[in-house]
Design a protein around this motif. Structure first.
Motif, mmCIF file in Angstrom:
data_model
loop_
_atom_site.group_PDB
_atom_site.id
_atom_site.type_symbol
_atom_site.label_atom_id
_atom_site.label_comp_id
_atom_site.label_asym_id
_atom_site.label_seq_id
_atom_site.Cartn_x
_atom_site.Cartn_y
_atom_site.Cartn_z
ATOM 1 N N GLN A 1 10.986 7.548 5.361
ATOM 2 C CA GLN A 1 10.614 6.424 6.218
ATOM 3 C C GLN A 1 9.155 6.041 6.007
ATOM 4 N N ASP B 1 7.366 6.522 3.277
ATOM 5 C CA ASP B 1 7.273 5.871 1.965
ATOM 6 C C ASP B 1 7.740 4.421 2.041
ATOM 7 N N GLU B 2 8.836 4.180 2.745
ATOM 8 C CA GLU B 2 9.346 2.811 2.893
ATOM 9 C C GLU B 2 8.347 1.936 3.646
ATOM 10 N N LEU B 3 7.732 2.492 4.690
ATOM 11 C CA LEU B 3 6.741 1.722 5.449
ATOM 12 C C LEU B 3 5.522 1.388 4.586
ATOM 13 N N TRP B 4 5.076 2.355 3.763
ATOM 14 C CA TRP B 4 3.944 2.076 2.874
ATOM 15 C C TRP B 4 4.318 1.006 1.861
ATOM 16 N N SER B 5 5.543 1.039 1.376
ATOM 17 C CA SER B 5 6.007 0.017 0.441
ATOM 18 C C SER B 5 5.982 -1.362 1.115
ATOM 19 N N GLN B 6 6.437 -1.417 2.355
ATOM 20 C CA GLN B 6 6.400 -2.676 3.108
ATOM 21 C C GLN B 6 4.964 -3.137 3.311
ATOM 22 N N VAL B 7 4.066 -2.209 3.613
ATOM 23 C CA VAL B 7 2.651 -2.556 3.801
ATOM 24 C C VAL B 7 2.105 -3.202 2.533
ATOM 25 N N CYS C 1 3.764 -4.710 0.089
ATOM 26 C CA CYS C 1 4.383 -6.025 -0.101
ATOM 27 C C CYS C 1 3.777 -7.065 0.835
ATOM 28 N N LEU C 2 3.588 -6.686 2.088
ATOM 29 C CA LEU C 2 3.028 -7.627 3.062
ATOM 30 C C LEU C 2 1.566 -7.962 2.752
ATOM 31 N N ARG C 3 0.807 -6.965 2.282
ATOM 32 C CA ARG C 3 -0.583 -7.246 1.893
ATOM 33 C C ARG C 3 -0.622 -8.211 0.710
ATOM 34 N N GLU D 1 1.724 -10.414 -0.132
ATOM 35 C CA GLU D 1 2.147 -11.722 0.378
ATOM 36 C C GLU D 1 1.019 -12.385 1.162
#
Length: 143
Positions: free
Chosen positions: A78, A80-86, A88-90, A92
């Protein structure tokens, strides 16, 4: 309550052992062993039941460790997934900021160009008005 008493009560062995030392046949010694005046088969049965208790305790401990390991793995996944989202969002967000800066720059340029065109139009109107004032009247068709 010590561990032996808990194990004995939780597995109904408290009926075999008198924890309060009121039954002379069964007594709990200071070192936690059960002694009795009964036959060795009772002792073997008690040892077998203690072995079963220890085996269950060992299996439960192994199961708990495995469950904790799976829980840690889920938590890490979880994270790792949150860091990946961070990330991607940064990314974007950075792209959107670049688009916004480009749009603001274009807007400023167009506003300046529009202002310049209005000034040019005003100068041309003044020149046209000045030309009309200084020119002779147009010839009449009836002359």
């Amino acid at each position: 309550m010590n561990e032996l008493q808990y194990l004995l009560q939780s597995n109904h062995l408290s009926q075999l052992v008198d924890i309060n030392n009121t039954n002379p046949l069964y007594q709990v010694q200071k070192w936690g062993c059960v002694s009795s005046n009964s036959a060795t088969s009772d002792e073997a049965e008690d040892q077998q039941q203690m072995s079963i208790i220890n085996e269950r305790k060992q299996r439960r401990m192994i199961s708990n460790r495995e469950s904790a390991r799976r829980s840690r793995m889920r938590k890490q996944q979880q994270l790792d997934e949150l860091w990946s989202q961070v990330l991607c969002l940064r990314n974007e967000n950075h792209q959107l900021i670049e688009k916004l800066n480009h749009a603001l720059h274009t807007n400023d340029r167009l506003l300046h160009e529009n202002s310049q065109l209005k000034e040019d139009a005003s100068e041309l109107r003044q020149m046209l008005a000045h030309m009309h004032l200084n020119s002779p009247p147009p010839p009449s068709h009836f002359d």
